[in-house]
Design a protein around this motif. Structure first.
Motif, PDB file in Angstrom:
ATOM      1  N   THR A 291      37.968 -19.728  47.470  1.00  0.00           N
ATOM      2  CA  THR A 291      38.400 -18.552  45.958  1.00  0.00           C
ATOM      3  C   THR A 291      37.504 -16.935  46.516  1.00  0.00           C
ATOM      4  O   THR A 291      37.491 -15.634  45.698  1.00  0.00           O
ATOM      5  CB  THR A 291      37.708 -18.826  44.290  1.00  0.00           C
ATOM      6  N   ALA A 292      37.061 -16.926  47.180  1.00  0.00           N
ATOM      7  CA  ALA A 292      36.370 -15.857  47.803  1.00  0.00           C
ATOM      8  C   ALA A 292      35.678 -16.203  49.243  1.00  0.00           C
ATOM      9  O   ALA A 292      35.217 -17.084  49.668  1.00  0.00           O
ATOM     10  CB  ALA A 292      35.425 -15.099  47.401  1.00  0.00           C
TER      11      ALA A 292
ATOM     12  N   ASN B 266      31.819 -10.147  48.905  1.00  0.00           N
ATOM     13  CA  ASN B 266      32.565 -10.367  48.699  1.00  0.00           C
ATOM     14  C   ASN B 266      33.552  -9.655  50.289  1.00  0.00           C
ATOM     15  O   ASN B 266      32.710  -8.205  50.145  1.00  0.00           O
ATOM     16  CB  ASN B 266      33.445 -10.400  47.439  1.00  0.00           C
TER      17      ASN B 266
ATOM     18  N   ARG C 257      33.942 -23.269  43.970  1.00  0.00           N
ATOM     19  CA  ARG C 257      33.572 -22.249  42.442  1.00  0.00           C
ATOM     20  C   ARG C 257      33.126 -23.300  41.419  1.00  0.00           C
ATOM     21  O   ARG C 257      32.393 -23.044  40.465  1.00  0.00           O
ATOM     22  CB  ARG C 257      35.233 -21.962  42.169  1.00  0.00           C
TER      23      ARG C 257
ATOM     24  N   PRO D 254      30.869 -15.417  42.949  1.00  0.00           N
ATOM     25  CA  PRO D 254      30.692 -15.827  44.277  1.00  0.00           C
ATOM     26  C   PRO D 254      29.743 -15.167  44.928  1.00  0.00           C
ATOM     27  O   PRO D 254      29.776 -13.613  45.255  1.00  0.00           O
ATOM     28  CB  PRO D 254      32.720 -15.392  44.659  1.00  0.00           C
TER      29      PRO D 254
ATOM     30  N   THR E 139      33.818 -19.548  49.073  1.00  0.00           N
ATOM     31  CA  THR E 139      34.203 -20.195  47.749  1.00  0.00           C
ATOM     32  C   THR E 139      34.681 -20.747  47.542  1.00  0.00           C
ATOM     33  O   THR E 139      36.078 -20.427  48.143  1.00  0.00           O
ATOM     34  CB  THR E 139      33.810 -18.973  46.757  1.00  0.00           C
TER      35      THR E 139
ATOM     36  N   ARG F 156      40.614 -15.431  51.118  1.00  0.00           N
ATOM     37  CA  ARG F 156      40.701 -15.505  49.796  1.00  0.00           C
ATOM     38  C   ARG F 156      42.339 -15.826  49.351  1.00  0.00           C
ATOM     39  O   ARG F 156      43.271 -15.044  49.933  1.00  0.00           O
ATOM     40  CB  ARG F 156      40.650 -13.875  48.406  1.00  0.00           C
TER      41      ARG F 156
END
Length: 187
Positions: A13-14, A27, A72, A87, A95, A168
């Protein structure tokens, strides 16, 4: 853990990295994993340990903490207690979502994206910097179970076995080691 579908697959997710010692990591659009070293350009990359407290103990220790992954779902869990965490803010490089990182045995291989592979070495030991980040948060990510055993929830650590770029949306697939499985311990 609510929202985690299983041990086997998940999604990035990151991704985050930082070239300077700082608790949080910004990020990024992507990060590149380097075999045997960690995240390109990250302060914790290297063959030997880079975490300051561990360097002080013995700078020749192997770096078993090259890539830090956090689920997450932990952010949702602490949000229920009034903590807002995004994140990268707990210092993780990757993440994840949908994979039960904390239940993976030592030696699990995580295939991330098209090429990257990391080997799970153990649990992150939450440090006092988490408390400095948000007062009361340390108690949310480390505690005790009914039997009095310490429970660490601040993610897992790994070493890079195969390099590659991750971003991501990449898929994460877990390949469990041959049994018997050893539960994750603090590294």
């Amino acid at each position: 853990m609510s929202g985690i579908t299983g041990m086997g697959t998940g999604t990035v997710t990151a991704v985050s990295s930082n070239g300077e010692y700082s608790f949080t990591k910004p990020n990024r659009d992507s990060i590149t994993l380097l075999p045997g070293l960690g995240v390109a350009g990250d302060v914790h990359a290297g063959v030997t340990v880079k975490h300051r407290s561990r360097v002080a103990q013995d700078p020749t220790q192997p770096n078993l903490r090259q890539v830090h992954l956090i689920h997450r779902e932990l952010f949702d869990e602490v949000a229920e207690q009034g903590f807002e965490v995004a994140p990268g803010q707990l210092g993780e490089n990757v993440t994840t979502q949908g994979i039960d990182l904390l239940s993976l045995p030592t030696g699990t291989l995580l295939r991330i994206g098209a090429e990257a592979v990391v080997e799970v070495t153990g649990l992150r030991n939450p440090c006092l910097q988490i408390e400095g980040f948000q007062a009361g948060l340390l108690k949310q990510v480390v505690g005790r179970d009914e039997a009095g055993n310490v429970v660490r929830k601040a993610g897992i650590m790994s070493v890079v076995r195969a390099g590659g770029e991750i971003r991501r949306g990449d898929t994460i697939t877990a390949e469990l080691p041959e049994g018997p499985h050893r539960p994750l311990e603090r590294v």
